[in-house]
Motif scaffolding. Structure first.
Motif, mmCIF file in Angstrom:
data_model
loop_
_atom_site.group_PDB
_atom_site.id
_atom_site.type_symbol
_atom_site.label_atom_id
_atom_site.label_comp_id
_atom_site.label_asym_id
_atom_site.label_seq_id
_atom_site.Cartn_x
_atom_site.Cartn_y
_atom_site.Cartn_z
ATOM 1 N N TYR A 254 -14.421 9.882 25.670
ATOM 2 C CA TYR A 254 -13.646 10.643 26.657
ATOM 3 C C TYR A 254 -14.378 11.944 27.015
ATOM 4 C CZ TYR A 254 -9.059 8.391 27.283
ATOM 5 O OH TYR A 254 -8.033 7.568 27.665
ATOM 6 N N GLU A 255 -14.825 12.637 25.987
ATOM 7 C CA GLU A 255 -15.492 13.922 26.195
ATOM 8 C C GLU A 255 -16.777 13.751 26.998
ATOM 9 O OE1 GLU A 255 -17.250 17.665 23.522
ATOM 10 O OE2 GLU A 255 -16.232 15.969 22.560
ATOM 11 N N GLU A 258 -16.058 13.298 30.697
ATOM 12 C CA GLU A 258 -15.623 14.526 31.356
ATOM 13 C C GLU A 258 -16.751 15.537 31.512
ATOM 14 O OE1 GLU A 258 -12.383 15.989 29.077
ATOM 15 O OE2 GLU A 258 -10.961 14.448 29.744
ATOM 16 N N GLN A 259 -17.618 15.634 30.512
ATOM 17 C CA GLN A 259 -18.633 16.681 30.517
ATOM 18 C C GLN A 259 -19.960 16.250 31.131
ATOM 19 O OE1 GLN A 259 -19.073 18.379 26.617
ATOM 20 N NE2 GLN A 259 -16.953 19.091 26.507
ATOM 21 N N PRO A 261 -20.861 13.136 33.484
ATOM 22 C CA PRO A 261 -20.595 11.864 34.171
ATOM 23 C C PRO A 261 -21.859 11.075 34.491
ATOM 24 C CG PRO A 261 -20.312 13.722 35.660
ATOM 25 C CD PRO A 261 -20.480 14.298 34.292
#
Length: 542
Positions: A254-255, A258-259, A261
């Protein structure tokens, strides 16, 4: 602790004496251009396989390159390599998953001959033996110009992977990914996006796939446009990720999304097609029966799990798809293919700049370079090809292979699984192939043009005009303006590698292609017609 050296070792093969012959008549030329006259047995007008082997031996040739239409059998008819060849012992044939290769050894002299097809290199264009020989020599010269130690090998794949080894920057050590990750990539990454979006017998057999065109309502179309990528794999092969790979849990995946792509990563995700979606499916899912391949869900609300490249996930997120990662595998950013793809791109450009080259020869050489590029990437994901063996009696088949042997006429056919060796293992990098394939699929959906980022691809066309996707090709019932040269208003093709550009265009009245066979027929007509009509219309519009 010093890192082990995983750099593949290139080598320079010896020239293989070859005859180039028409597969029907057996007539052709030698390497030196000397005419070849086939040795034909009694009561035969044209040579059979034994005659071709005898002919090659009489010229001292260890390789036969067959030109003309590939002699593939009709359904239910045995393969042309599965025949009795008196005085010639069949060796390890390659018949499955690629162009056929036959290997034979003379029972008395031990002379060895390999039988291959020119189509493997130059496509299905109508080349004579002399033309195929010339195309081979020109391709060899072009490849040698890329690197003085580069040569043409027996196959496009071997030629390309060896050139990659010669091109690998000295500061890059292509550490392989761990065995479990390599196996996972091998079984969860597909090659091309194949989608026929017209309702009918060729449409995907899955409840979560919805056709975009109903031939019962749209019985005829007035346009057919065929668009595909220019040397696509070379255009998307820059700055890939290499091993060692790191497996991330759900929270870390997930991280990462988000950080970063644009991370060099593969994601195992659960996706949901958004409500109101009325376009092509974006993420491929394997059928439960793997023999049926992949399908691309596009029914609003459909939920599936799959693995996909980060570039594909980026496109899905950009278009509002719900993505929930289960885990991810992230690679180290590097440039393992950059020099190789640049060399191949320059090689292609050199061919195009030779105005004096005959158009048929240019097409053949460009096809060879394309096949080198395509098959090289595919070879990174191949652990080897199974050997097909031919036996005169079931007693000649080793016991461990008898359970799956098949009878073909008076012969028995069985397969021996590939056995990786140190050399093949050094070229096994499924993480490279998967990234190239994923990027190509993403670009076909939504990619750049000279108009800017995300200005081309299937997602930019009216869904009611999208007939289908075949690899890096798009078929539509309306000409996409961005596929035109950028000298025209709205045109987005500036000639760069990896651009989607118009390859063929028809204007008239045509039955909506309900089947793949009908679509392929329109594609062939469009290729023959070229793009002159589309350019003429663009000129008229100013």
């Amino acid at each position: 602790m010093d890192e082990l050296n995983y750099r593949p070792k290139p080598w320079t093969p010896k020239d293989v004496p070859t005859i180039w012959v028409d597969q029907t008549t057996g007539q052709g030329v030698t390497d030196a251009g000397t005419p070849v006259r086939p040795v034909i047995g009694e009561r035969r007008k044209n040579p059979n396989l034994t005659d071709l082997l005898d002919t090659a031996a009489s010229y001292g040739a260890n390789r036969i390159m067959l030109t003309g239409k590939r002699p593939e059998p009709a359904p239910g008819v045995r393969h042309w390599l599965y025949v009795q060849t008196p005085n010639w012992k069949p060796g390890a044939h390659w018949v499955n998953n690629g162009p056929p290769t036959g290997r034979f050894e003379h029972a008395v002299t031990g002379f060895k001959i390999e039988v291959r097809t020119a189509e493997e290199w130059f496509g299905d264009g109508p080349l004579t033996p002399a033309q195929a020989r010339l195309a081979w020599n020109v391709t060899a010269s072009i490849i040698r110009h890329a690197d003085e130690n580069a040569r043409l090998f027996n196959s496009p794949a071997a030629t390309g992977t060896n050139l990659w080894a010669l091109s690998l920057p000295k500061n890059i050590n292509p550490v392989p990914v761990e065995d479990d990750i390599a196996q996972e990539i091998h079984f969860t990454s597909g090659l091309h996006h194949y989608d026929h979006l017209v309702a009918g017998e060729s449409f995907a057999k899955h409840e979560d796939c919805v056709p975009l065109i109903d031939p019962a309502k749209t019985k005829k179309i007035s346009e057919f446009a065929y668009v595909d990528g220019r040397f696509m794999f070379a255009g998307v092969g820059r700055e890939l990720g290499i091993g060692p790979a790191i497996r991330l849990n759900q929270a870390a995946a997930y991280e990462l999304l988000e950080q970063d792509p644009y991370a060099r990563a593969r994601f195992h995700v659960r996706f949901r097609v958004p409500q109101g979606w009325n376009h092509v499916g974006l993420l491929g899912v394997k059928h439960l029966d793997v023999r049926e391949g992949w399908f691309y869900p596009n029914r609003p609300g459909a939920v599936h799990d799959t693995w996909a490249d980060g570039s594909e996930i980026h496109v899905a997120l950009k278009h509002g798809w719900e993505i929930r990662p289960h885990e991810a595998v992230v690679f180290r950013k590097a440039k393992p293919l950059d020099t190789f793809t640049e060399r191949m791109t320059r090689a292609r450009e050199r061919v195009q700049l030779q105005d004096e080259m005959h158009p048929d020869l240019r097409r053949a050489v460009l096809a060879a370079l394309r096949n080198i590029m395509l098959h090289s990437i595919g070879a990174f994901a191949a652990a080897g090809r199974d050997e097909t063996r031919v036996a005169a009696s079931p007693d000649d088949v080793p016991p461990e292979y008898r359970a799956k042997m098949l009878r073909q006429g008076n012969l028995w056919i069985y397969r021996i699984p590939s056995r990786p060796n140190d050399r093949t293992r050094s070229f096994y990098h499924p993480e490279l192939a998967a990234q190239v394939w994923g990027r190509a699929r993403a670009r076909v959906l939504h990619g750049p043009s000279s108009l800017g980022g995300y200005t081309s691809g299937a997602l930019t066309v009216d869904p009611s005009t999208l007939i289908g996707i075949q690899g890096d090709a798009i078929y539509t019932t309306k000409l996409p303006a961005w596929s035109l040269p950028d000298r025209f208003i709205g045109g987005g093709d500036d000639g760069k590698t990896g651009r989607l550009r118009l390859q063929g265009y028809l204007n008239g009245s045509f039955i909506t292609p309900e089947t793949l066979r009908q679509r392929d027929a329109l594609k062939a007509r469009a290729e023959r017609a070229g793009i002159a009509k589309a350019l003429e219309q663009a000129e008229e519009k100013g």
